[in-house]
Motif scaffolding. Sequence first.
Motif, PDB file in Angstrom:
ATOM      1  N   PHE A   1      42.473  43.159  45.634  1.00 28.50           N
ATOM      2  CA  PHE A   1      41.009  42.312  45.560  1.00 28.50           C
ATOM      3  C   PHE A   1      40.310  42.185  44.116  1.00 28.50           C
ATOM      4  O   PHE A   1      39.873  41.097  43.776  1.00 28.50           O
ATOM      5  N   ASN A   2      39.952  43.360  43.506  1.00 31.56           N
ATOM      6  CA  ASN A   2      39.219  43.319  42.249  1.00 31.56           C
ATOM      7  C   ASN A   2      40.373  43.209  40.981  1.00 31.56           C
ATOM      8  O   ASN A   2      39.714  43.425  40.022  1.00 31.56           O
ATOM      9  N   GLY A   3      41.664  43.118  41.305  1.00 32.37           N
ATOM     10  CA  GLY A   3      42.452  42.836  40.055  1.00 32.37           C
ATOM     11  C   GLY A   3      42.748  44.210  39.533  1.00 32.37           C
ATOM     12  O   GLY A   3      42.720  45.240  40.437  1.00 32.37           O
ATOM     13  N   SER A   4      43.438  44.422  38.333  1.00 31.44           N
ATOM     14  CA  SER A   4      43.713  45.439  37.673  1.00 31.44           C
ATOM     15  C   SER A   4      43.382  45.746  36.452  1.00 31.44           C
ATOM     16  O   SER A   4      42.865  44.601  35.797  1.00 31.44           O
ATOM     17  N   PRO A   5      43.076  46.935  35.695  1.00 26.07           N
ATOM     18  CA  PRO A   5      42.830  46.669  34.223  1.00 26.07           C
ATOM     19  C   PRO A   5      43.674  46.077  33.581  1.00 26.07           C
ATOM     20  O   PRO A   5      45.022  46.018  33.790  1.00 26.07           O
ATOM     21  N   ILE A   6      43.230  45.451  32.266  1.00 24.92           N
ATOM     22  CA  ILE A   6      43.924  44.540  31.529  1.00 24.92           C
ATOM     23  C   ILE A   6      45.233  45.121  30.776  1.00 24.92           C
ATOM     24  O   ILE A   6      46.115  44.431  31.046  1.00 24.92           O
ATOM     25  N   ARG A   7      45.109  46.250  30.503  1.00 26.69           N
ATOM     26  CA  ARG A   7      45.901  46.926  29.992  1.00 26.69           C
ATOM     27  C   ARG A   7      47.463  47.143  30.977  1.00 26.69           C
ATOM     28  O   ARG A   7      48.474  47.132  30.542  1.00 26.69           O
TER      29      ARG A   7
END
Length: 500
Positions: free
Chosen positions: A298-304
Amino acid sequence: MNIMLLNPPTLARKGESLSVFPPVGLLYIASYLKAQLSDISVSVVDAVVDGYPACFSFKEKYLIYGLSDDDLKAKIAELKPDIVGLTCMFTNQHEAVLQAARLVKEVQSEILVVIGGSHATAVADELLQHQQVDVVVRGPGEELFLSVVQCFKDHADFKRVPSVAYRENDGRIVVKPIVVSDVSLDDLPPPDFSLVNVDMYHKLRYHMPTPSVYKALPISLSRGCPNKCIFCYVSAVWGTSIRHRSIENIRSEIRDMRERYGVEELHILDDNFGFFKEFSLEFMRMARQEGIRKIVPFNGSPIRTLLDDEFLDELQKLDVDCLRIYPESVSSDTLRKMHKPQNLQMIKKIMETAKSRDMITFSCFIIGFPWQTISEMESEARMDIELASDFSYFSALNALPGTKLYKQCKADGILAPEVCYSDISLNSGNISTANFTCLDVERIAKQAYISSNFSSSERISRGARIFKQTPEQFMERKKRAEFFLAEVEKRIKDGSQSQR
């Protein structure tokens, strides 16, 4: 003792679409109460779904979706609760929750009304200024709500309960500081979905952020967020360290979901899915073993993490064809000031990687920070074209109670006085400075949304793919955006004429 946990009717501006979602927080509390107390009866009422498709006009420019006042009062009278717990996660639901609390007291004034959720945590003092509210739970609710119930049963003082707000007998309001629980997440029983009409959520095709493909339910793997973004209150409520459940504990919940409801799709509630890479990889492999065909973070994931090939490989094995990305801004200065640990080069790299894997990208931007000018916001919107995201959403920044941004804007006197809690949404902001008004921000956001997503047949096709729609259905989103754009342009024009 009877306890009723209530997801109140929801409030929205006229023209906004209704979205439904299982009240996971209430279901967690219900499970915890039943596990800890054998002499209680717990019911969960989702007034939005139970009242579907009814909606009612509220204060001219809003609609309330869900059970009518009379129907909600009838439900309360039927269940005869001693305690009613209401959830208030979002700022724009402030008035709707107070309305529901008032109805509870109209049925029986002796019912204890308890409110929890992120917004309630931030504005506990404000809520308790209304006599229909007795207690506010501040922070994660399972242990705190149990303590409130035990106090009520024992006719004891709420002084002994941490992280709550209440009124003393003399009317004085007491607001205790938030104490983030350190309870092991494995010690919390999973949410009890048998207490709500799961089939109705499937029928309404609830979405977060896109419609489900298979039978789906939400699942929480971890709590907490290490980031301290100035516009967000997640870390204040859930803590700045991330705690995750064990794989075997999650496996048990998935098996139960599969057996009871035939679930094949999981919607991940975590704010940072992938923060612990090895844990996330193990979870995804286990989920496939247990028959899960698709996940939606839902909230995506850390960019790295989104730059990691092994992580992306596992996502694609679980039918993740769309990466939800939060660039927030393309300005390094704005990213630094909002305390966001990423940069434009990282975002561009993710876009390139997604395209090489035939994955589509859903990007979220925020405009309207106090230090920005109108030209800078318009420039940010144009930069989306350079990033070449497949779909972009532009949010008007809101300074939400409980955040660092809110405190600063309030101190600087730049909270727009004409904007009330009910107005706050992703579509409209509440900050006006010497450089711009909140209406300017809403106008720019809507113009950017329309020009980015509907500029060509190719963009329309990609957007339709994200939302599992035909191009014709997807174009309805443009009509809705144009409705709000025309509305805000009229308000800007009317305001300019009144100043002459």
